[in-house]
Structure formats: structure tokens, C-alpha cells
Motif scaffolding. Structure first.
Motif, PDB file in Angstrom:
ATOM      1  N   GLU A   1      -2.103   7.546   2.142  1.00  0.00           N
ATOM      2  CA  GLU A   1      -1.020   6.568   2.010  1.00  0.00           C
ATOM      3  C   GLU A   1       0.381   7.167   2.117  1.00  0.00           C
ATOM      4  O   GLU A   1       1.196   6.674   2.916  1.00  0.00           O
ATOM      5  CB  GLU A   1      -1.153   5.754   0.725  1.00  0.00           C
ATOM      6  CG  GLU A   1      -0.094   4.665   0.667  1.00  0.00           C
ATOM      7  CD  GLU A   1      -0.173   3.784  -0.552  1.00  0.00           C
ATOM      8  OE1 GLU A   1       0.332   2.650  -0.466  1.00  0.00           O
ATOM      9  OE2 GLU A   1      -0.713   4.215  -1.590  1.00  0.00           O
ATOM     10  N   PRO A   2       0.733   8.205   1.365  1.00  0.00           N
ATOM     11  CA  PRO A   2       2.117   8.698   1.496  1.00  0.00           C
ATOM     12  C   PRO A   2       2.435   9.253   2.889  1.00  0.00           C
ATOM     13  O   PRO A   2       3.565   9.124   3.358  1.00  0.00           O
ATOM     14  CB  PRO A   2       2.232   9.777   0.417  1.00  0.00           C
ATOM     15  CG  PRO A   2       0.858  10.075  -0.048  1.00  0.00           C
ATOM     16  CD  PRO A   2       0.002   8.910   0.320  1.00  0.00           C
ATOM     17  N   VAL A   3       1.449   9.833   3.553  1.00  0.00           N
ATOM     18  CA  VAL A   3       1.679  10.357   4.907  1.00  0.00           C
ATOM     19  C   VAL A   3       1.900   9.201   5.881  1.00  0.00           C
ATOM     20  O   VAL A   3       2.825   9.232   6.699  1.00  0.00           O
ATOM     21  CB  VAL A   3       0.497  11.253   5.352  1.00  0.00           C
ATOM     22  CG1 VAL A   3       0.652  11.677   6.808  1.00  0.00           C
ATOM     23  CG2 VAL A   3       0.364  12.460   4.437  1.00  0.00           C
ATOM     24  N   ILE A   4       1.077   8.180   5.770  1.00  0.00           N
ATOM     25  CA  ILE A   4       1.218   7.008   6.641  1.00  0.00           C
ATOM     26  C   ILE A   4       2.546   6.309   6.376  1.00  0.00           C
ATOM     27  O   ILE A   4       3.275   5.969   7.312  1.00  0.00           O
ATOM     28  CB  ILE A   4       0.027   6.046   6.443  1.00  0.00           C
ATOM     29  CG1 ILE A   4      -1.251   6.681   6.999  1.00  0.00           C
ATOM     30  CG2 ILE A   4       0.310   4.691   7.084  1.00  0.00           C
ATOM     31  CD1 ILE A   4      -2.526   5.934   6.626  1.00  0.00           C
ATOM     32  N   ARG A   5       2.882   6.096   5.124  1.00  0.00           N
ATOM     33  CA  ARG A   5       4.129   5.385   4.778  1.00  0.00           C
ATOM     34  C   ARG A   5       5.361   6.159   5.241  1.00  0.00           C
ATOM     35  O   ARG A   5       6.347   5.571   5.663  1.00  0.00           O
ATOM     36  CB  ARG A   5       4.211   5.118   3.278  1.00  0.00           C
ATOM     37  CG  ARG A   5       3.093   4.258   2.721  1.00  0.00           C
ATOM     38  CD  ARG A   5       3.139   2.808   3.180  1.00  0.00           C
ATOM     39  NE  ARG A   5       2.016   2.073   2.632  1.00  0.00           N
ATOM     40  CZ  ARG A   5       0.975   1.639   3.326  1.00  0.00           C
ATOM     41  NH1 ARG A   5       0.911   1.851   4.637  1.00  0.00           N
ATOM     42  NH2 ARG A   5      -0.009   0.976   2.748  1.00  0.00           N
ATOM     43  N   ALA A   6       5.330   7.498   5.154  1.00  0.00           N
ATOM     44  CA  ALA A   6       6.463   8.311   5.592  1.00  0.00           C
ATOM     45  C   ALA A   6       6.686   8.165   7.098  1.00  0.00           C
ATOM     46  O   ALA A   6       7.824   8.152   7.571  1.00  0.00           O
ATOM     47  CB  ALA A   6       6.251   9.776   5.230  1.00  0.00           C
ATOM     48  N   GLY A   7       5.602   8.076   7.851  1.00  0.00           N
ATOM     49  CA  GLY A   7       5.701   7.839   9.288  1.00  0.00           C
ATOM     50  C   GLY A   7       6.339   8.951  10.090  1.00  0.00           C
ATOM     51  O   GLY A   7       6.810   8.715  11.198  1.00  0.00           O
ATOM     52  N   ASP A   8       6.346  10.181   9.547  1.00  0.00           N
ATOM     53  CA  ASP A   8       7.052  11.252  10.254  1.00  0.00           C
ATOM     54  C   ASP A   8       6.153  12.333  10.842  1.00  0.00           C
ATOM     55  O   ASP A   8       6.653  13.265  11.473  1.00  0.00           O
ATOM     56  CB  ASP A   8       8.104  11.888   9.340  1.00  0.00           C
ATOM     57  CG  ASP A   8       7.532  12.458   8.065  1.00  0.00           C
ATOM     58  OD1 ASP A   8       6.313  12.341   7.817  1.00  0.00           O
ATOM     59  OD2 ASP A   8       8.315  13.035   7.279  1.00  0.00           O
ATOM     60  N   THR A   9       4.829  12.214  10.672  1.00  0.00           N
ATOM     61  CA  THR A   9       3.929  13.225  11.237  1.00  0.00           C
ATOM     62  C   THR A   9       2.730  12.644  11.979  1.00  0.00           C
ATOM     63  O   THR A   9       2.162  13.339  12.818  1.00  0.00           O
ATOM     64  CB  THR A   9       3.396  14.187  10.143  1.00  0.00           C
ATOM     65  OG1 THR A   9       2.737  13.426   9.130  1.00  0.00           O
ATOM     66  CG2 THR A   9       4.526  15.001   9.534  1.00  0.00           C
ATOM     67  N   TYR A  10       2.314  11.452  11.673  1.00  0.00           N
ATOM     68  CA  TYR A  10       1.170  10.827  12.334  1.00  0.00           C
ATOM     69  C   TYR A  10       1.614   9.558  13.039  1.00  0.00           C
ATOM     70  O   TYR A  10       2.416   8.787  12.488  1.00  0.00           O
ATOM     71  CB  TYR A  10       0.074  10.470  11.317  1.00  0.00           C
ATOM     72  CG  TYR A  10      -0.941  11.570  11.122  1.00  0.00           C
ATOM     73  CD1 TYR A  10      -2.172  11.516  11.759  1.00  0.00           C
ATOM     74  CD2 TYR A  10      -0.660  12.669  10.323  1.00  0.00           C
ATOM     75  CE1 TYR A  10      -3.105  12.523  11.592  1.00  0.00           C
ATOM     76  CE2 TYR A  10      -1.584  13.685  10.151  1.00  0.00           C
ATOM     77  CZ  TYR A  10      -2.802  13.604  10.785  1.00  0.00           C
ATOM     78  OH  TYR A  10      -3.725  14.605  10.628  1.00  0.00           O
ATOM     79  N   ALA A  11       1.105   9.326  14.229  1.00  0.00           N
ATOM     80  CA  ALA A  11       1.409   8.119  14.994  1.00  0.00           C
ATOM     81  C   ALA A  11       0.483   6.992  14.548  1.00  0.00           C
ATOM     82  O   ALA A  11      -0.383   6.535  15.290  1.00  0.00           O
ATOM     83  CB  ALA A  11       1.277   8.391  16.487  1.00  0.00           C
ATOM     84  N   LEU A  12       0.666   6.584  13.297  1.00  0.00           N
ATOM     85  CA  LEU A  12      -0.095   5.486  12.716  1.00  0.00           C
ATOM     86  C   LEU A  12       0.886   4.430  12.219  1.00  0.00           C
ATOM     87  O   LEU A  12       2.001   4.778  11.804  1.00  0.00           O
ATOM     88  CB  LEU A  12      -0.949   5.991  11.543  1.00  0.00           C
ATOM     89  CG  LEU A  12      -2.038   7.003  11.884  1.00  0.00           C
ATOM     90  CD1 LEU A  12      -2.662   7.575  10.611  1.00  0.00           C
ATOM     91  CD2 LEU A  12      -3.109   6.368  12.757  1.00  0.00           C
ATOM     92  N   PRO A  13       0.490   3.166  12.234  1.00  0.00           N
ATOM     93  CA  PRO A  13       1.390   2.125  11.730  1.00  0.00           C
ATOM     94  C   PRO A  13       1.737   2.370  10.257  1.00  0.00           C
ATOM     95  O   PRO A  13       0.842   2.576   9.432  1.00  0.00           O
ATOM     96  CB  PRO A  13       0.589   0.832  11.894  1.00  0.00           C
ATOM     97  CG  PRO A  13      -0.492   1.148  12.864  1.00  0.00           C
ATOM     98  CD  PRO A  13      -0.776   2.613  12.721  1.00  0.00           C
ATOM     99  N   ARG A  14       3.015   2.343   9.928  1.00  0.00           N
ATOM    100  CA  ARG A  14       3.449   2.620   8.559  1.00  0.00           C
ATOM    101  C   ARG A  14       2.986   1.562   7.572  1.00  0.00           C
ATOM    102  O   ARG A  14       2.955   1.814   6.367  1.00  0.00           O
ATOM    103  CB  ARG A  14       4.960   2.776   8.515  1.00  0.00           C
ATOM    104  CG  ARG A  14       5.416   4.022   9.283  1.00  0.00           C
ATOM    105  CD  ARG A  14       6.895   4.150   9.368  1.00  0.00           C
ATOM    106  NE  ARG A  14       7.434   4.589   8.087  1.00  0.00           N
ATOM    107  CZ  ARG A  14       8.720   4.744   7.846  1.00  0.00           C
ATOM    108  NH1 ARG A  14       9.602   4.503   8.805  1.00  0.00           N
ATOM    109  NH2 ARG A  14       9.139   5.138   6.671  1.00  0.00           N
ATOM    110  N   ASP A  15       2.615   0.376   8.072  1.00  0.00           N
ATOM    111  CA  ASP A  15       2.139  -0.689   7.193  1.00  0.00           C
ATOM    112  C   ASP A  15       0.606  -0.801   7.178  1.00  0.00           C
ATOM    113  O   ASP A  15       0.054  -1.805   6.744  1.00  0.00           O
ATOM    114  CB  ASP A  15       2.765  -2.030   7.586  1.00  0.00           C
ATOM    115  CG  ASP A  15       2.398  -2.460   8.997  1.00  0.00           C
ATOM    116  OD1 ASP A  15       1.783  -1.669   9.757  1.00  0.00           O
ATOM    117  OD2 ASP A  15       2.742  -3.608   9.361  1.00  0.00           O
TER     118      ASP A  15
END
Length: 160
Positions: A19-33
Motif C-alpha cells: 500500500e505505501p509504495v502504491i500510494r506514493a506512486g514514485d517507483t512502480y507503474a501501478l494505479p495509485r488508487d
């Protein structure tokens, strides 16, 4: 540190890392939501071998390994890694990378490729290069960083 296959009972702890990696949105090309269920379905997908690194009963990091492509590209592995915020700087990502390289060899892969490493993730790039990966491609502005805007993404590769 023990690295083992992820189990269904690990889902909440895996999500706590995702969750924190996804929400940060700065290392993985995954939707932040991305929802918890979507993220777990992505990370723990059946075509991936998913692992957890744990110490003293706590999960400190997660990884997966899979074929990078189907058919003629199936001899090259791909992997992903995330570390719990409180475990960063403790060698967890390095241990997971070394484990995935060993596991890829065991599974008969000839090489490993990271398809989309965000260029601003300099700590990860330095670590992957320490594990023998070389930059073989650069995708100009391919990642939309939430703070930096268009950022290069790298392709890293190493034979096994």
C-alpha cells in the motif's frame, strides 16, 4: 532472515508493504488508487512465485518471480521487490534479489530482466547493479513521477 513462499495468511502483511509504495506512486507503474484486492491479485497472481522475507515473525519484504514474456521470451525471468518502510536499509531488498536470482536459476531461466525501473529510484538501481544487472535501455520520460513529472525508465538485464 527467512525467505519463503507467500501464504494466504500473509495477505494483510503483504498489503501493508504494497500500500505505501502504491500510494506514493514514485517507483512502480501501478494505479495509485489500486484497491487492496487489486494489488494482492497483481502481486500474488498465479503465474508468479511470490515470496516474503521475514525475521522475528514480521514480514520485512516481498518479492515475486515470473517469466518476463510468454513463448520465445519465457527463458528470461522478471522479478519485483518491495521492502517495508521500517525495514529499509537493512539488506532486505538485497537478500530478496539474491534469492530471486538463485530461484530463477533453479527454474531454468537463462537471464533476468527488469523492464521498467524508474530512473529516480537511484538506491534500487545501485543495488541491482551490485547484483550484476546492466542498463541495456532507457525509455525517455516513460514514467510520470508524481513530483518530478516525466522521468526516464530503465531496462536492466543480466544473464544467469
Amino acid at each position: 532472515m527467512l525467505i519463503r513462499l507467500a501464504e494466504p495468511d500473509d495477505r494483510d502483511e503483504v498489503w501493508a508493504i504494497l500500500e505505501p509504495v502504491i500510494r506514493a506512486g514514485d517507483t512502480y507503474a501501478l494505479p495509485r488508487d489500486m484497491t487492496k484486492e487489486e494489488a494482492l491479485a497483481y502481486w500474488l497472481a498465479p503465474e508468479r512465485e511470490s515470496f516474503v522475507a521475514e525475521a522475528d515473525g514480521a514480514i520485512l519484504g516481498i518479492s515475486y518471480i515470473r517469466a518476463n514474456q510468454a513463448g520465445g521470451g519465457a527463458h528470461v525471468a522478471n522479478a519485483g521487490y518491495m521492502t517495508a518502510p521500517e525495514a529499509r536499509g537493512r539488506g532486505v531488498a538485497s537478500a530478496l534479489c539474491a534469492h530471486s536470482l538463485d530461484r530463477a536459476r533453479e527454474r531454468g531461466f537463462a537471464a533476468m530482466q527488469f523492464n521498467f525501473v524508474v530512473a529516480s529510484n537511484t538506491g534500487a538501481i545501485r543495488l541491482w547493479k551490485q547484483h550484476g544487472f546492466e542498463e541495456v535501455g532507457r525509455l525517455p520520460g516513460a514514467f510520470m513521477h508524481p513530483d518530478l513529472g516525466p522521468t526516464n525508465a530503465l531496462v536492466l538485464f543480466r544473464t544467469l
